[in-house]
Write a protein that holds these residues in place. Sequence first.
Motif, short mmCIF file in Angstrom:
data_model
loop_
_atom_site.label_atom_id
_atom_site.label_comp_id
_atom_site.label_asym_id
_atom_site.label_seq_id
_atom_site.Cartn_x
_atom_site.Cartn_y
_atom_site.Cartn_z
N SER A 329 0.84 -1.21 0.00
CA SER A 329 0.00 0.00 0.00
C SER A 329 0.87 1.25 0.00
O SER A 329 0.55 2.24 -0.66
CB SER A 329 -0.93 0.01 1.22
N ARG A 330 1.97 1.21 0.76
CA ARG A 330 2.87 2.38 0.80
C ARG A 330 3.54 2.57 -0.56
O ARG A 330 3.80 3.69 -0.99
CB ARG A 330 3.94 2.17 1.88
N TRP A 331 3.81 1.47 -1.22
CA TRP A 331 4.38 1.55 -2.58
C TRP A 331 3.36 2.19 -3.51
O TRP A 331 3.69 3.06 -4.31
CB TRP A 331 4.75 0.13 -3.02
N ALA A 332 2.10 1.76 -3.41
CA ALA A 332 1.04 2.33 -4.26
C ALA A 332 0.86 3.82 -3.97
O ALA A 332 0.61 4.61 -4.88
CB ALA A 332 -0.27 1.57 -4.04
N GLU A 333 0.99 4.19 -2.69
CA GLU A 333 0.87 5.61 -2.34
C GLU A 333 2.01 6.43 -2.95
O GLU A 333 1.82 7.57 -3.35
CB GLU A 333 0.85 5.77 -0.82
N ALA A 334 3.20 5.82 -3.04
CA ALA A 334 4.33 6.49 -3.69
C ALA A 334 4.04 6.69 -5.17
O ALA A 334 4.32 7.75 -5.74
CB ALA A 334 5.60 5.69 -3.49
N LEU A 335 3.45 5.66 -5.81
CA LEU A 335 3.06 5.78 -7.23
C LEU A 335 2.06 6.92 -7.40
O LEU A 335 2.13 7.69 -8.36
CB LEU A 335 2.43 4.48 -7.72
N ARG A 336 1.12 7.03 -6.45
CA ARG A 336 0.10 8.08 -6.54
C ARG A 336 0.72 9.46 -6.41
O ARG A 336 0.36 10.38 -7.16
CB ARG A 336 -0.95 7.86 -5.43
N GLU A 337 1.66 9.61 -5.49
CA GLU A 337 2.29 10.92 -5.31
C GLU A 337 3.10 11.31 -6.55
O GLU A 337 3.01 12.45 -7.02
CB GLU A 337 3.19 10.90 -4.08
N LEU A 338 3.86 10.35 -7.08
CA LEU A 338 4.66 10.65 -8.27
C LEU A 338 3.77 10.95 -9.46
O LEU A 338 4.06 11.85 -10.26
CB LEU A 338 5.60 9.49 -8.59
N SER A 339 2.68 10.20 -9.58
CA SER A 339 1.75 10.41 -10.68
C SER A 339 1.15 11.82 -10.62
O SER A 339 1.00 12.49 -11.64
CB SER A 339 0.64 9.36 -10.63
N GLY A 340 0.84 12.26 -9.40
CA GLY A 340 0.30 13.62 -9.24
C GLY A 340 1.31 14.68 -9.64
O GLY A 340 0.96 15.67 -10.29
N ARG A 341 2.56 14.47 -9.28
CA ARG A 341 3.60 15.46 -9.64
C ARG A 341 3.88 15.45 -11.14
O ARG A 341 4.31 16.45 -11.69
CB ARG A 341 4.88 15.17 -8.85
N LEU A 342 3.61 14.30 -11.77
CA LEU A 342 3.78 14.22 -13.22
C LEU A 342 2.56 14.75 -13.97
O LEU A 342 2.53 14.75 -15.20
CB LEU A 342 4.04 12.76 -13.64
N GLU A 343 1.54 15.14 -13.21
CA GLU A 343 0.29 15.71 -13.76
C GLU A 343 -0.44 14.73 -14.66
O GLU A 343 -1.01 15.09 -15.68
CB GLU A 343 0.59 17.02 -14.50
N MET A 345 -3.42 11.90 -15.50
CA MET A 345 -4.85 11.82 -15.20
C MET A 345 -5.08 10.79 -14.10
O MET A 345 -4.75 9.62 -14.26
CB MET A 345 -5.63 11.42 -16.46
N PRO A 346 -5.66 11.20 -12.95
CA PRO A 346 -5.86 10.23 -11.87
C PRO A 346 -7.03 9.30 -12.14
O PRO A 346 -7.98 9.64 -12.85
CB PRO A 346 -6.15 11.13 -10.66
N ALA A 347 -6.96 8.10 -11.56
CA ALA A 347 -8.07 7.15 -11.62
C ALA A 347 -8.70 7.08 -10.23
O ALA A 347 -8.69 8.07 -9.50
CB ALA A 347 -7.56 5.79 -12.08
N GLU A 348 -9.23 5.94 -9.86
CA GLU A 348 -9.98 5.80 -8.61
C GLU A 348 -9.13 6.20 -7.39
O GLU A 348 -8.00 5.77 -7.24
CB GLU A 348 -10.43 4.35 -8.47
N GLU A 349 -9.72 7.05 -6.55
CA GLU A 349 -9.09 7.55 -5.32
C GLU A 349 -7.73 8.19 -5.57
O GLU A 349 -6.85 8.18 -4.69
CB GLU A 349 -8.99 6.44 -4.27
N GLY A 350 -7.53 8.75 -6.76
CA GLY A 350 -6.30 9.47 -7.06
C GLY A 350 -5.14 8.61 -7.50
O GLY A 350 -4.08 9.12 -7.87
N TYR A 351 -5.31 7.27 -7.44
CA TYR A 351 -4.22 6.40 -7.89
C TYR A 351 -4.08 6.49 -9.40
O TYR A 351 -5.06 6.76 -10.11
CB TYR A 351 -4.49 4.94 -7.48
N PRO A 352 -2.87 6.24 -9.94
CA PRO A 352 -2.70 6.30 -11.40
C PRO A 352 -3.47 5.17 -12.08
O PRO A 352 -3.73 4.12 -11.48
CB PRO A 352 -1.19 6.14 -11.59
N SER A 353 -3.79 5.37 -13.33
CA SER A 353 -4.57 4.38 -14.08
C SER A 353 -3.79 3.08 -14.29
O SER A 353 -4.36 2.04 -14.57
CB SER A 353 -4.99 4.95 -15.44
#
Length: 582
Positions: A329-343, A345-353
């Motif tokens: 889960s912490r790994w997935a949260e890291a993916l989400r944070e990096l995806s946000g900084r890369l701008e 498009m977010p998918a469910e609950e902000g996680y990358p597609s």
Amino acid sequence: MQIKEINGPVVKVKGTKGLFMNEMVKVGNFKLTGEVIGINGDIATVQVYEETSMLKPGEPVEGTGKMLSVALGPGLLSSIYDGIQRPLDELIKKSGSFIGRGIDAFGLDDKKLWEVTFVKKVGDIVSGGDIIAEVRETQSLIHKIMVPPNINGKIVELKENGSYKVTDVLAKIETKDGIEEVKMYQEWPVKIPRPVKNRLEPKIPLITGQRVIDLFFPISKGGTAAIPGGFGTGKTITQHQLAKWSDADVIVYIGCGERGNEMTEVLEEFPNLKDPKTGAPLMDRTVLIANTSNMPVSAREASIYTGITIAEYFRDMGYNVAIMADSTSRWAEALRELSGRLEEMPAEEGYPSYLASRIGQFYERAGLSENLNGTKGSVTIIGAVSPPGGDFSEPVTQNTKRFVKCFWGLDKNLAYSRHYPSINWLTSYSEYTEDLKEWFSENVTDDWNYYRDEAMKLLTEDDRLQQIIKIVGEDVLPDDQKLVVLISKIIKVGVLQQSAFSEVDSYCPLEKQYHLIKIIMDTYTKAKKYVEKSIALSQILPSEIISKLMTMKEEIKEINEFENIENMLNEHFEKLEGIYSK
């Protein structure tokens, strides 16, 4: 090449025509380690594995010409690394307890001498994966020096048996492209799976000594499992138990984004634990990768791939490896944070597609394999999942369920009632049960599967009855249903509950597991006959019998002691028969 833009761990670099995707680069005056994750014309996007504070636009960026790789060779076992395979003890020597930035450290001890015994000779034809030498790395394991997978040819030069450093050239192999040198270690890019000859059906169980797993929800060598659970439900201690007691040859423990105090506990405890199989320190067959929650998020992703690559290397030697990933889960949260900084498009609950595909890529690297050298080895992945609030419907848990075959769902109600391991027997499942039936029948006993299935039926019926009890109470139930509730309680306490701190019950051999469930289920079968004769349940199963069934897991240390309990039960039922047959 220069820094153009900085956004946390994401750095844009201009003037990058010589770079390639996934190339390692040194960023800024601090020479921070980074990886190219996107190229758009003359602009490259780099994720940096270290803290980027004090970086400035215009600072230089240097390419290294290679991908993020790990050094694989003698010295891996007993080591403690960060997420990109820098040994923590070396980092402490260079920068003190607070790790500095831009520090390079080779993943293996390049000064230590290893005693090498060669098993090949000059003139032998070898191919990728072939074993050319052996090194006694620890008391628990012989390290096999292999030809790198991409080298095939004839040995034209070979050292003699003796002491060498990991950086020494041990052999020279003549290939169609020229002479290739083989050192004691090899480097491998972490994002590329190591090749195997064949993937095999995983039909041998990973024996854990934990009854709720081995008996009800077994996992095979080369299998995949998820341990999802909310805060305090026992994910970490369950993985500690599996690391200590499972019959894997090598353990790779990845602390991915976990709290610092939990990781400290692992780092302090593991070196002091004894391997139950050999009596040697447990660290002799363990590799620890420590990446705590206060470390840069990019390194969390790297730590997962670093761990799986080290595991595949030991698999290629013919060993069975178990990976404990805490937590994905912490790994997935890291993916989400990096995806946000890369701008992106977010998918469910902000996680990358691409969350599902990344999780799938990780778990697909597990498996039982026939290696290039003809040996058989396995990588078993057991990943903890930390759903916020214990909500199993969130994206990481749901996507993980798609790719794993074992789901050991931890229940907060069980945990709060001090029932450990808090694996819920109703929400958990194992898709390996059918595949492993034959093994259990041949190696333990023919009726292993029968007693397991009967016990599960009883627990399922008990759950239905518990719903009724909540409404109208237990007193209104007929005696046959009261018996189901009573025997289910005995199974829960006497079989499913297991203390990690008990000297006797921390590990339970398969034979003992079988006798425990057999005696309880046989008692149920006999008691049922007397219930049908309208005899009071309190007379059929008095409190001393119930107490004995619940505590025999702790009281019995030798298998032959079960005979005494069986005799006691037989005498009790014979006495009942004598009384009520008149």
